[in-house]
Design a protein around this motif. Sequence first.
Motif, PDB file in Angstrom:
ATOM      1  N   HIS A 164       0.856  -1.191   0.000  1.00 30.33           N
ATOM      2  CA  HIS A 164       0.000   0.000   0.000  1.00 30.33           C
ATOM      3  C   HIS A 164       0.896   1.246   0.000  1.00 30.33           C
ATOM      4  O   HIS A 164       1.106   1.872   1.053  1.00 30.33           O
ATOM      5  CB  HIS A 164      -0.909   0.015   1.235  1.00 30.33           C
ATOM      6  N   PRO A 165       1.432   1.622  -1.150  1.00 30.72           N
ATOM      7  CA  PRO A 165       2.382   2.743  -1.218  1.00 30.72           C
ATOM      8  C   PRO A 165       1.844   4.055  -0.646  1.00 30.72           C
ATOM      9  O   PRO A 165       2.615   4.887  -0.173  1.00 30.72           O
ATOM     10  CB  PRO A 165       2.668   2.882  -2.714  1.00 30.72           C
ATOM     11  N   GLU A 166       0.540   4.209  -0.653  1.00 32.73           N
ATOM     12  CA  GLU A 166      -0.055   5.439  -0.123  1.00 32.73           C
ATOM     13  C   GLU A 166       0.183   5.607   1.375  1.00 32.73           C
ATOM     14  O   GLU A 166       0.075   6.712   1.917  1.00 32.73           O
ATOM     15  CB  GLU A 166      -1.559   5.495  -0.438  1.00 32.73           C
ATOM     16  N   THR A 167       0.565   4.523   2.081  1.00 34.32           N
ATOM     17  CA  THR A 167       0.814   4.617   3.522  1.00 34.32           C
ATOM     18  C   THR A 167       2.158   5.277   3.837  1.00 34.32           C
ATOM     19  O   THR A 167       2.401   5.660   4.974  1.00 34.32           O
ATOM     20  CB  THR A 167       0.769   3.223   4.182  1.00 34.32           C
ATOM     21  N   LEU A 168       2.994   5.418   2.844  1.00 39.53           N
ATOM     22  CA  LEU A 168       4.320   6.012   3.062  1.00 39.53           C
ATOM     23  C   LEU A 168       4.228   7.371   3.742  1.00 39.53           C
ATOM     24  O   LEU A 168       5.008   7.669   4.643  1.00 39.53           O
ATOM     25  CB  LEU A 168       5.062   6.132   1.731  1.00 39.53           C
TER      26      LEU A 168
ATOM     27  N   LEU B 220      -2.893   1.931  13.256  1.00 39.71           N
ATOM     28  CA  LEU B 220      -3.522   0.944  12.384  1.00 39.71           C
ATOM     29  C   LEU B 220      -4.837   1.484  11.819  1.00 39.71           C
ATOM     30  O   LEU B 220      -5.109   1.339  10.628  1.00 39.71           O
ATOM     31  CB  LEU B 220      -3.760  -0.364  13.141  1.00 39.71           C
ATOM     32  N   ARG B 221      -5.635   2.148  12.653  1.00 38.56           N
ATOM     33  CA  ARG B 221      -6.891   2.735  12.179  1.00 38.56           C
ATOM     34  C   ARG B 221      -6.628   3.805  11.125  1.00 38.56           C
ATOM     35  O   ARG B 221      -7.322   3.876  10.108  1.00 38.56           O
ATOM     36  CB  ARG B 221      -7.687   3.334  13.344  1.00 38.56           C
ATOM     37  N   LYS B 222      -5.623   4.625  11.365  1.00 36.27           N
ATOM     38  CA  LYS B 222      -5.280   5.686  10.417  1.00 36.27           C
ATOM     39  C   LYS B 222      -4.864   5.094   9.069  1.00 36.27           C
ATOM     40  O   LYS B 222      -5.289   5.555   8.010  1.00 36.27           O
ATOM     41  CB  LYS B 222      -4.154   6.550  10.994  1.00 36.27           C
ATOM     42  N   LEU B 223      -4.035   4.067   9.104  1.00 35.98           N
ATOM     43  CA  LEU B 223      -3.592   3.416   7.875  1.00 35.98           C
ATOM     44  C   LEU B 223      -4.749   2.739   7.151  1.00 35.98           C
ATOM     45  O   LEU B 223      -4.888   2.857   5.926  1.00 35.98           O
ATOM     46  CB  LEU B 223      -2.495   2.392   8.179  1.00 35.98           C
ATOM     47  N   SER B 224      -5.588   2.050   7.903  1.00 32.92           N
ATOM     48  CA  SER B 224      -6.730   1.356   7.304  1.00 32.92           C
ATOM     49  C   SER B 224      -7.698   2.337   6.662  1.00 32.92           C
ATOM     50  O   SER B 224      -8.220   2.089   5.569  1.00 32.92           O
ATOM     51  CB  SER B 224      -7.468   0.528   8.358  1.00 32.92           C
ATOM     52  N   LYS B 225      -7.909   3.462   7.308  1.00 38.80           N
ATOM     53  CA  LYS B 225      -8.782   4.495   6.759  1.00 38.80           C
ATOM     54  C   LYS B 225      -8.193   5.034   5.451  1.00 38.80           C
ATOM     55  O   LYS B 225      -8.910   5.188   4.455  1.00 38.80           O
ATOM     56  CB  LYS B 225      -8.972   5.634   7.762  1.00 38.80           C
ATOM     57  N   LEU B 226      -6.912   5.299   5.425  1.00 37.80           N
ATOM     58  CA  LEU B 226      -6.245   5.803   4.225  1.00 37.80           C
ATOM     59  C   LEU B 226      -6.372   4.804   3.080  1.00 37.80           C
ATOM     60  O   LEU B 226      -6.684   5.176   1.950  1.00 37.80           O
ATOM     61  CB  LEU B 226      -4.766   6.090   4.519  1.00 37.80           C
ATOM     62  N   ILE B 227      -6.149   3.543   3.364  1.00 38.92           N
ATOM     63  CA  ILE B 227      -6.242   2.499   2.342  1.00 38.92           C
ATOM     64  C   ILE B 227      -7.674   2.427   1.811  1.00 38.92           C
ATOM     65  O   ILE B 227      -7.903   2.333   0.613  1.00 38.92           O
ATOM     66  CB  ILE B 227      -5.777   1.148   2.888  1.00 38.92           C
ATOM     67  N   GLY B 228      -8.642   2.492   2.729  1.00 36.83           N
ATOM     68  CA  GLY B 228     -10.049   2.452   2.321  1.00 36.83           C
ATOM     69  C   GLY B 228     -10.441   3.628   1.446  1.00 36.83           C
ATOM     70  O   GLY B 228     -11.174   3.464   0.477  1.00 36.83           O
ATOM     71  N   GLU B 229      -9.939   4.810   1.759  1.00 35.53           N
ATOM     72  CA  GLU B 229     -10.242   5.997   0.970  1.00 35.53           C
ATOM     73  C   GLU B 229      -9.648   5.882  -0.433  1.00 35.53           C
ATOM     74  O   GLU B 229     -10.252   6.348  -1.399  1.00 35.53           O
ATOM     75  CB  GLU B 229      -9.678   7.251   1.644  1.00 35.53           C
TER      76      GLU B 229
END
Length: 65
Positions: free
Chosen positions: A17-21, A53-62
């Motif tokens: 998930h490169p967007e998590t960088l 983890l919630r922040k990353l999961s939210k970003l991935i979902g968006e």
Amino acid sequence: MSHCSLETSVPDWVIDHPETLTVFQELEIDYCCGGKSLEFACQEQGLNEHEVLRKLSKLIGENRS
């Protein structure tokens, strides 16, 4: 893409998930060396791993929308 969790290494998060960088950079979590789990990396930085983890999961979902 694979499912990522607290046990997933930080580099694997970035690969899958490169967007998590941007989150790892913002939180000053080492994302390129050592292959530490997200949970361990958060503990090293004094961060609440569940909030990260919630922040990353939210970003991935968006980004899937």
